[in-house]
Design a protein around this motif. Sequence first.
Motif, short mmCIF file in Angstrom:
data_model
loop_
_atom_site.label_atom_id
_atom_site.label_comp_id
_atom_site.label_asym_id
_atom_site.label_seq_id
_atom_site.Cartn_x
_atom_site.Cartn_y
_atom_site.Cartn_z
N UNK A 44 -53.70 -30.93 -1.59
CA UNK A 44 -52.64 -29.92 -1.56
C UNK A 44 -53.08 -28.65 -2.29
N UNK A 45 -53.75 -28.82 -3.41
CA UNK A 45 -54.24 -27.64 -4.14
C UNK A 45 -55.23 -26.85 -3.27
N UNK A 46 -56.04 -27.54 -2.52
CA UNK A 46 -57.02 -26.87 -1.66
C UNK A 46 -56.38 -26.14 -0.49
N UNK A 47 -55.46 -26.82 0.23
CA UNK A 47 -55.04 -26.36 1.55
C UNK A 47 -53.57 -25.97 1.69
N UNK A 48 -52.71 -26.37 0.76
CA UNK A 48 -51.27 -26.10 0.90
C UNK A 48 -50.78 -25.10 -0.13
N UNK A 49 -51.14 -25.29 -1.38
CA UNK A 49 -50.55 -24.53 -2.48
C UNK A 49 -51.11 -23.12 -2.65
N UNK A 50 -52.30 -22.87 -2.14
CA UNK A 50 -52.91 -21.55 -2.31
C UNK A 50 -52.71 -20.72 -1.05
N UNK A 51 -52.63 -19.41 -1.22
CA UNK A 51 -52.49 -18.52 -0.06
C UNK A 51 -53.82 -18.45 0.69
N UNK A 58 -61.98 -17.53 -2.78
CA UNK A 58 -62.56 -18.52 -3.70
C UNK A 58 -63.34 -19.63 -3.00
N UNK A 59 -63.46 -19.57 -1.67
CA UNK A 59 -64.17 -20.64 -0.98
C UNK A 59 -65.67 -20.49 -1.22
N UNK A 60 -66.23 -21.46 -1.87
CA UNK A 60 -67.61 -21.46 -2.36
C UNK A 60 -68.64 -21.12 -1.30
N UNK A 61 -68.55 -21.75 -0.14
CA UNK A 61 -69.58 -21.51 0.89
C UNK A 61 -69.51 -20.08 1.40
N UNK A 62 -68.32 -19.44 1.39
CA UNK A 62 -68.18 -18.05 1.83
C UNK A 62 -68.84 -17.08 0.85
N UNK A 63 -69.18 -17.57 -0.33
CA UNK A 63 -69.82 -16.73 -1.35
C UNK A 63 -71.31 -17.03 -1.48
N UNK A 64 -71.81 -17.89 -0.64
CA UNK A 64 -73.24 -18.17 -0.65
C UNK A 64 -73.67 -19.24 -1.63
N UNK A 136 -48.29 -31.39 3.61
CA UNK A 136 -47.73 -30.51 4.63
C UNK A 136 -48.84 -30.09 5.60
N UNK A 137 -49.18 -30.98 6.55
CA UNK A 137 -50.28 -30.68 7.47
C UNK A 137 -50.10 -29.39 8.26
N UNK A 138 -48.89 -29.07 8.65
CA UNK A 138 -48.66 -27.83 9.43
C UNK A 138 -48.99 -26.60 8.59
N UNK A 139 -48.54 -26.58 7.36
CA UNK A 139 -48.84 -25.43 6.48
C UNK A 139 -50.34 -25.37 6.18
N UNK A 140 -50.93 -26.52 5.91
CA UNK A 140 -52.37 -26.54 5.64
C UNK A 140 -53.14 -25.98 6.83
N UNK A 144 -55.41 -22.64 6.79
CA UNK A 144 -56.82 -22.72 7.19
C UNK A 144 -57.12 -21.74 8.31
N UNK A 145 -56.23 -21.65 9.29
CA UNK A 145 -56.44 -20.72 10.41
C UNK A 145 -56.45 -19.28 9.92
N UNK A 146 -55.54 -18.94 9.03
CA UNK A 146 -55.50 -17.57 8.49
C UNK A 146 -56.75 -17.28 7.66
N UNK A 147 -57.16 -18.25 6.85
CA UNK A 147 -58.38 -18.07 6.05
C UNK A 147 -59.59 -17.85 6.95
#
Length: 188
Positions: A44-51, A58-64, A136-140, A144-147
């Motif tokens: 939930x912290x990864x995929x639901x609670x954060x915008x 903050x996604x590690x792989x996106x920062x190299x 909350x799979x729908x919100x996650x 994810x899609x927006x990210x």
Amino acid sequence: MARRLAERYGWRLYATDDVMAEHARRTTPQQAPLLHEFLAMDMDERWVDRSPDVMAETFHWFHGEGFGLIVEDLLRLPREPCVVAEGFRLLPHLVKPLLAAPERQAVWLLPTPDFRQVAFRSRAVPGEGFVWQTSDPARAARNLAARDAMFTQRLREETARLRLRTVEVDTTMTEDDLVERVATVFRV
């Protein structure tokens, strides 16, 4: 696309997604702080609670983080046959300095919003995938899609700034069409 090209031309395939877990194990919190913060979170912290904005920033792989491990892996491979490397971890600003002829050694596939929606819907099998491990799979899935849309926009801007090749992937293209377009970039 990379898998199809590797099969067609006898190339070796290196898929960065396939080594993510191994690369995560090979890093320390000092080497990859964003990765280790992510690993400490629950689903939930990864995929639901954060915008989606925070997720993208903050996604590690996106920062190299871990990119050096990709380079190490590739350098350990034999020179023949040719290697085709694929995956979202191959960030344009990190890859370009390693290429002798970027205009024919690299291409980034940029999905249109319509294509991304179709792809997400086709993979949205109830009960399958990590979003179903959240409260909350729908919100996650929306987060994810927006990210991912933000990440695609960053790639679009970065490849344009660095004058790197891209192929826009939309719903009108067949897989065969896309393979041919990518093969054209590599002039094979």
